[in-house]
Write a protein that holds these residues in place. Structure first.
Motif, PDB file in Angstrom:
ATOM      1  N   ALA A 336       0.413  -1.272  -0.014  1.00  0.00           N
ATOM      2  CA  ALA A 336      -0.529  -0.394  -0.133  1.00  0.00           C
ATOM      3  C   ALA A 336       0.745   1.012  -0.107  1.00  0.00           C
ATOM      4  O   ALA A 336       0.410   2.374   0.099  1.00  0.00           O
ATOM      5  N   LEU A 337       2.330   1.221  -0.071  1.00  0.00           N
ATOM      6  CA  LEU A 337       3.160   2.645  -0.070  1.00  0.00           C
ATOM      7  C   LEU A 337       2.197   3.296  -1.296  1.00  0.00           C
ATOM      8  O   LEU A 337       2.924   4.648  -0.779  1.00  0.00           O
ATOM      9  N   PRO A 338       2.415   2.783  -2.498  1.00  0.00           N
ATOM     10  CA  PRO A 338       2.156   4.291  -3.316  1.00  0.00           C
ATOM     11  C   PRO A 338       0.656   4.880  -2.759  1.00  0.00           C
ATOM     12  O   PRO A 338       0.915   5.532  -3.389  1.00  0.00           O
ATOM     13  N   VAL A 339      -0.091   3.665  -2.147  1.00  0.00           N
ATOM     14  CA  VAL A 339      -0.880   5.220  -1.646  1.00  0.00           C
ATOM     15  C   VAL A 339      -0.506   6.545  -0.977  1.00  0.00           C
ATOM     16  O   VAL A 339      -1.396   7.013  -1.160  1.00  0.00           O
ATOM     17  N   VAL A 340       0.425   6.148  -0.051  1.00  0.00           N
ATOM     18  CA  VAL A 340       0.638   6.633   1.072  1.00  0.00           C
ATOM     19  C   VAL A 340       1.822   7.811   0.282  1.00  0.00           C
ATOM     20  O   VAL A 340       1.339   8.758   0.879  1.00  0.00           O
ATOM     21  N   ALA A 341       2.494   7.260  -0.615  1.00  0.00           N
ATOM     22  CA  ALA A 341       2.915   8.225  -1.577  1.00  0.00           C
ATOM     23  C   ALA A 341       2.230   9.060  -2.287  1.00  0.00           C
ATOM     24  O   ALA A 341       2.617  10.340  -2.191  1.00  0.00           O
ATOM     25  N   VAL A 342       1.177   8.557  -2.942  1.00  0.00           N
ATOM     26  CA  VAL A 342      -0.308   9.809  -3.067  1.00  0.00           C
ATOM     27  C   VAL A 342      -0.709  10.434  -1.820  1.00  0.00           C
ATOM     28  O   VAL A 342      -0.612  12.152  -1.822  1.00  0.00           O
ATOM     29  N   LEU A 343      -0.566  10.558  -0.759  1.00  0.00           N
ATOM     30  CA  LEU A 343      -0.864  11.183   0.285  1.00  0.00           C
ATOM     31  C   LEU A 343      -0.096  12.247   0.640  1.00  0.00           C
ATOM     32  O   LEU A 343      -0.217  13.196   0.322  1.00  0.00           O
ATOM     33  N   TYR A 344       1.563  11.767   0.333  1.00  0.00           N
ATOM     34  CA  TYR A 344       2.435  13.082   0.590  1.00  0.00           C
ATOM     35  C   TYR A 344       2.209  13.310  -0.797  1.00  0.00           C
ATOM     36  O   TYR A 344       3.198  14.820  -0.311  1.00  0.00           O
TER      37      TYR A 344
END
Length: 372
Positions: A336-344
């Protein structure tokens, strides 16, 4: 699409193999033996409106079992909530409280408060800069000093363990530390041959002589990301530095809502990009390329592109796993890191928006503008 996905996959292979082992979490405080003489240490705690949290954290500093001279200077940074009174209620032993009326022109708020503390700590051979929300183990200062003396390190810094109790903290916090290590690989920070310098503001033990020789805090007086600037200052002065992770030094500050974490990141993200629209554009495109392109290729791409995307996604998730294990969080969060990257990415864009609106660097009623 093949080119974009291929570039992303190659980038992840480079990051895995040749970027200072940024994904490793084994950077723990080196052990050091007992010296013949324990140097005097003064802990400097900048505190602005911290009355609620000091009863929980300040006793951990005052209760240190350090064998040499040790005391705490708490800087009441123009607080309006009774911060000084809350500190005095904890106990006066080893504690001195100095009052700051806020930063002078040209100074960032926290750096100015730190400088006020340094002015009251002339007897400290070493200074321990720590935040008001940080709790320390009883042997923390002793171990920091032993590590500094063992290998002639002018600066020893440990990144405090952040809270991961709420859903949003579990999603955002490990990624925050992961992205920090991606920008400032601990292995490079700790390598005297590397130019990379950084520190973690919650726990920075520095030899006062080295700080003075580097120009003192006046050399970074306007720094909003003060810990990174501090680490660079000491290292560029020709001194050995060390930065690592710890589970024994902890932050007690809660970030229960997404809005709290969002503000924490957005406060300084654009500053990290030197307030440059060009660097902002490059950062956004880079984040989308590295973190979003691989999973997107897996979902919508043809077979050959899917394989490249899967390679990048697997390496990405694999580099994130050690941080999740460090924080004792489920490994299924890694993909799920890509989702967090979008948030960042959104937080970074919002950081720029706040700066353009004159609200950049907002912290406890101050902005970057009002801190100048």
């Amino acid at each position: 699409m093949v080119i974009v996905t291929g570039v992303a996959a190659l980038a992840w292979l480079y990051l895995l193999l040749a970027h200072g082992g940024f994904w490793r979490t084994a950077w723990r405080l080196p052990a050091g033996g007992a010296p013949e003489r324990w140097p005097a240490v003064v802990a400097v705690v900048p505190a602005r409106d911290e009355a609620d949290i000091l009863p929980e954290t300040l006793p951990t500093l005052l209760g240190q079992d350090y064998p040499g001279p040790f005391r705490v200077v708490l800087v009441d940074d123009a607080s309006t909530d009774g911060t000084a009174e809350a500190a005095l209620a904890v106990g006066t032993g080893r504690l001195d409280i100095v009052r700051s009326e806020g930063p002078p022109p040209g100074w960032a708020g926290k750096v100015a408060a730190m400088a006020t503390g340094v002015g009251a700590a002339s007897d400290g051979e070493y200074l321990l800069f720590t935040d008001a929300d940080i709790a320390h183990p009883p042997d923390g200062v002793r171990k920091l000093v032993a590590a500094a003396l063992a290998d002639d390190r002018a600066l020893v810094s440990q990144m405090a363990l952040l809270r991961t109790e709420t859903v949003w903290e579990r999603l955002i916090v490990p990624a925050f530390v992961y992205f920090f290590s991606l920008l400032y690989p601990f292995g490079k920070v700790n390598d005297p041959r590397s130019r990379v310098g950084a520190a973690a503001g919650g726990c920075m033990l520095v030899r006062q002589e080295a700080l003075a020789a580097a120009g003192g805090l006046a050399a970074i007086k306007d720094a909003l990301i003060d810990d990174v600037a501090f680490g660079r200052l000491i290292k560029r002065g020709g001194h050995r530095t060390w930065l690592g992770l710890t589970t024994s030094i902890t932050s007690r500050r809660p970030y229960p809502r997404l809005a709290d974490l969002w503000t924490m990141v957005a406060r300084s993200a654009y500053t990290q990009l030197r307030k440059s629209p060009l660097l902002l554009t490059g950062c956004v495109l880079g984040l989308l390329l590295i973190f979003v392109a691989p999973p997107l290729a897996v979902v919508v791409g043809p077979t050959d592109v899917r394989l490249l995307g899967l390679l990048g996604w697997v390496v990405m998730a694999g580099t994130y796993l050690p941080m999740l294990r460090f924080y004792r969080l489920p490994v299924w969060l890694a993909p799920a890191l890509p989702v967090v990257a979008v948030l960042y990415t959104a937080m970074t864009v919002d950081s720029a928006r706040r700066h353009w609106l004159g609200r950049g660097g907002a912290w406890k009623g101050r902005t970057a503008k009002t801190c100048q």
